[in-house]
Scaffold this motif. Structure first.
Motif, mmCIF file in Angstrom:
data_model
loop_
_atom_site.group_PDB
_atom_site.id
_atom_site.type_symbol
_atom_site.label_atom_id
_atom_site.label_comp_id
_atom_site.label_asym_id
_atom_site.label_seq_id
_atom_site.Cartn_x
_atom_site.Cartn_y
_atom_site.Cartn_z
ATOM 1 N N THR A 1 0.835 -1.188 0.000
ATOM 2 C CA THR A 1 0.000 0.000 0.000
ATOM 3 C C THR A 1 0.876 1.247 0.000
ATOM 4 O O THR A 1 1.856 1.315 0.726
ATOM 5 N N LEU A 2 0.505 2.231 -0.810
ATOM 6 C CA LEU A 2 1.218 3.502 -0.854
ATOM 7 C C LEU A 2 0.448 4.522 -0.036
ATOM 8 O O LEU A 2 -0.777 4.612 -0.143
ATOM 9 N N GLU A 3 1.170 5.286 0.782
ATOM 10 C CA GLU A 3 0.552 6.318 1.612
ATOM 11 C C GLU A 3 1.180 7.664 1.287
ATOM 12 O O GLU A 3 2.369 7.747 0.989
ATOM 13 N N TYR A 4 0.363 8.705 1.380
ATOM 14 C CA TYR A 4 0.785 10.060 1.052
ATOM 15 C C TYR A 4 0.403 11.010 2.174
ATOM 16 O O TYR A 4 -0.516 10.743 2.937
ATOM 17 N N THR A 5 1.108 12.179 2.212
ATOM 18 C CA THR A 5 0.683 13.236 3.117
ATOM 19 C C THR A 5 -0.550 13.892 2.518
ATOM 20 O O THR A 5 -0.866 13.671 1.347
ATOM 21 N N GLY A 6 -1.194 14.720 3.276
ATOM 22 C CA GLY A 6 -2.430 15.373 2.858
ATOM 23 C C GLY A 6 -2.358 16.132 1.548
ATOM 24 O O GLY A 6 -2.384 15.561 0.472
ATOM 25 N N PHE A 7 -2.240 17.432 1.627
ATOM 26 C CA PHE A 7 -2.361 18.274 0.449
ATOM 27 C C PHE A 7 -1.144 18.245 -0.464
ATOM 28 O O PHE A 7 -1.257 18.470 -1.658
ATOM 29 N N SER A 8 0.022 17.996 0.077
ATOM 30 C CA SER A 8 1.222 18.019 -0.753
ATOM 31 C C SER A 8 1.347 16.775 -1.626
ATOM 32 O O SER A 8 2.136 16.762 -2.553
ATOM 33 N N ARG A 9 0.562 15.750 -1.309
ATOM 34 C CA ARG A 9 0.584 14.507 -2.070
ATOM 35 C C ARG A 9 1.980 13.905 -2.123
ATOM 36 O O ARG A 9 2.389 13.318 -3.105
ATOM 37 N N GLN A 10 2.710 14.064 -1.037
ATOM 38 C CA GLN A 10 4.068 13.534 -0.963
ATOM 39 C C GLN A 10 4.010 12.104 -0.460
ATOM 40 O O GLN A 10 3.396 11.819 0.571
ATOM 41 N N LEU A 11 4.652 11.202 -1.181
ATOM 42 C CA LEU A 11 4.689 9.792 -0.818
ATOM 43 C C LEU A 11 5.428 9.614 0.504
ATOM 44 O O LEU A 11 6.542 10.108 0.664
ATOM 45 N N THR A 12 4.806 8.918 1.454
ATOM 46 C CA THR A 12 5.440 8.712 2.765
ATOM 47 C C THR A 12 5.781 7.253 3.045
ATOM 48 O O THR A 12 6.699 6.987 3.803
ATOM 49 N N HIS A 13 5.038 6.325 2.456
ATOM 50 C CA HIS A 13 5.284 4.891 2.674
ATOM 51 C C HIS A 13 4.923 4.101 1.421
ATOM 52 O O HIS A 13 3.944 4.418 0.750
ATOM 53 N N VAL A 14 5.716 3.069 1.171
ATOM 54 C CA VAL A 14 5.363 2.041 0.190
ATOM 55 C C VAL A 14 5.475 0.741 0.955
ATOM 56 O O VAL A 14 6.572 0.275 1.251
ATOM 57 N N GLY A 15 4.309 0.214 1.344
ATOM 58 C CA GLY A 15 4.306 -0.971 2.196
ATOM 59 C C GLY A 15 5.064 -0.666 3.476
ATOM 60 O O GLY A 15 4.859 0.372 4.100
ATOM 61 N N PRO A 16 6.022 -1.520 3.843
ATOM 62 C CA PRO A 16 6.761 -1.308 5.088
ATOM 63 C C PRO A 16 7.870 -0.263 4.976
ATOM 64 O O PRO A 16 8.500 0.081 5.972
ATOM 65 N N TYR A 17 8.103 0.228 3.766
ATOM 66 C CA TYR A 17 9.227 1.139 3.544
ATOM 67 C C TYR A 17 8.804 2.597 3.686
ATOM 68 O O TYR A 17 7.985 3.099 2.915
ATOM 69 N N GLU A 18 9.385 3.258 4.672
ATOM 70 C CA GLU A 18 9.131 4.685 4.854
ATOM 71 C C GLU A 18 9.968 5.468 3.847
ATOM 72 O O GLU A 18 11.117 5.129 3.585
ATOM 73 N N VAL A 19 9.375 6.513 3.272
ATOM 74 C CA VAL A 19 10.077 7.389 2.340
ATOM 75 C C VAL A 19 10.381 8.688 3.079
ATOM 76 O O VAL A 19 9.465 9.382 3.516
ATOM 77 N N GLY A 20 11.668 8.977 3.248
ATOM 78 C CA GLY A 20 12.093 10.169 3.973
ATOM 79 C C GLY A 20 12.652 11.215 3.021
ATOM 80 O O GLY A 20 13.242 10.893 1.993
ATOM 81 N N TYR A 21 12.475 12.484 3.383
ATOM 82 C CA TYR A 21 12.884 13.606 2.532
ATOM 83 C C TYR A 21 13.884 14.484 3.263
ATOM 84 O O TYR A 21 14.015 14.423 4.488
ATOM 85 N N ASP A 22 14.558 15.343 2.496
ATOM 86 C CA ASP A 22 15.440 16.329 3.126
ATOM 87 C C ASP A 22 14.579 17.317 3.904
ATOM 88 O O ASP A 22 13.350 17.263 3.851
ATOM 89 N N ARG A 23 15.198 18.218 4.596
ATOM 90 C CA ARG A 23 14.430 19.107 5.482
ATOM 91 C C ARG A 23 13.495 20.047 4.734
ATOM 92 O O ARG A 23 12.572 20.585 5.314
ATOM 93 N N PHE A 24 13.728 20.242 3.445
ATOM 94 C CA PHE A 24 12.840 21.087 2.647
ATOM 95 C C PHE A 24 11.735 20.275 1.977
ATOM 96 O O PHE A 24 10.839 20.834 1.376
ATOM 97 N N GLY A 25 11.844 18.968 2.055
ATOM 98 C CA GLY A 25 10.839 18.094 1.453
ATOM 99 C C GLY A 25 10.948 17.988 -0.046
ATOM 100 O O GLY A 25 10.038 17.498 -0.704
ATOM 101 N N SER A 26 12.061 18.425 -0.607
ATOM 102 C CA SER A 26 12.182 18.438 -2.061
ATOM 103 C C SER A 26 12.896 17.218 -2.629
ATOM 104 O O SER A 26 12.686 16.866 -3.782
ATOM 105 N N ARG A 27 13.749 16.577 -1.832
ATOM 106 C CA ARG A 27 14.497 15.424 -2.330
ATOM 107 C C ARG A 27 14.268 14.218 -1.440
ATOM 108 O O ARG A 27 14.309 14.330 -0.212
ATOM 109 N N VAL A 28 14.069 13.069 -2.070
ATOM 110 C CA VAL A 28 13.963 11.821 -1.322
ATOM 111 C C VAL A 28 15.347 11.493 -0.792
ATOM 112 O O VAL A 28 16.327 11.502 -1.538
ATOM 113 N N ARG A 29 15.450 11.237 0.501
ATOM 114 C CA ARG A 29 16.739 10.898 1.109
ATOM 115 C C ARG A 29 16.824 9.422 1.483
ATOM 116 O O ARG A 29 17.898 8.837 1.412
ATOM 117 N N THR A 30 15.697 8.853 1.907
ATOM 118 C CA THR A 30 15.692 7.449 2.307
ATOM 119 C C THR A 30 14.444 6.751 1.794
ATOM 120 O O THR A 30 13.383 7.365 1.642
#
Length: 155
Positions: free
Chosen positions: A72-101
């Protein structure tokens, strides 16, 4: 373990993730394969529908992928930023512009910080698991799509 991300020189398209070569259609716009997996698109050729045998299903309201196979893919509210793909958390830099993890993966960017050059895995991963390869490709694909939508067309 480091997984190299290779790009072509002129177009800047992602050409390989580790040993998985990415091929493109004749126009060079759409990826057609990721290693041995075929990449399938909808009838209009706009939305990615599957990565090998893992189908993508899209949400009705958002138009964003809701599942990749059984993940399952999960997103934040209005920004539609991907936060999880199944068990894998998607982390961003402090500005939220680049995927870091992405789960255990850490993305390392080129000198300009514009695109990831490699993905680092912890020592307890002797190779990149297939499910994580699919997830990494999907996250990079979705970020590219998002960037294309945000960039005004020239001409």
């Amino acid at each position: 373990m480091d997984v190299e991300l290779e790009y072509d020189r002129l177009g800047g398209r992602l050409r390989a993730i580790g040993g998985a070569t990415i091929t493109y259609d004749r126009l060079g716009r759409r990826a057609r394969t990721l290693g041995d997996w075929a990449l399938e698109y909808d009838e209009l050729g706009i939305r990615l529908r599957s990565i090998g045998d893992s189908e993508l299903d899209y949400g009705r309201k958002s138009g964003l992928p809701a599942t990749l196979g059984d993940l399952t893919l999960e997103y934040t509210g209005f920004s539609r930023q991907l936060t999880h793909v199944g068990p894998y958390e998607v982390g961003y830099d402090r500005f939220g512009s680049r995927v870091r993890t992405i789960g255990p993966l850490t993305l390392v960017y080129d000198r300009l910080g514009s695109r990831p050059r490699r993905a680092e895995l912890p020592a307890d991963y002797p190779f990149l698991p297939e499910d994580l390869l699919r997830v990494l490709f999907l996250v990079l694909y979705l970020r590219t799509q998002q960037e294309e939508e945000e960039t005004p067309a020239s001409g």
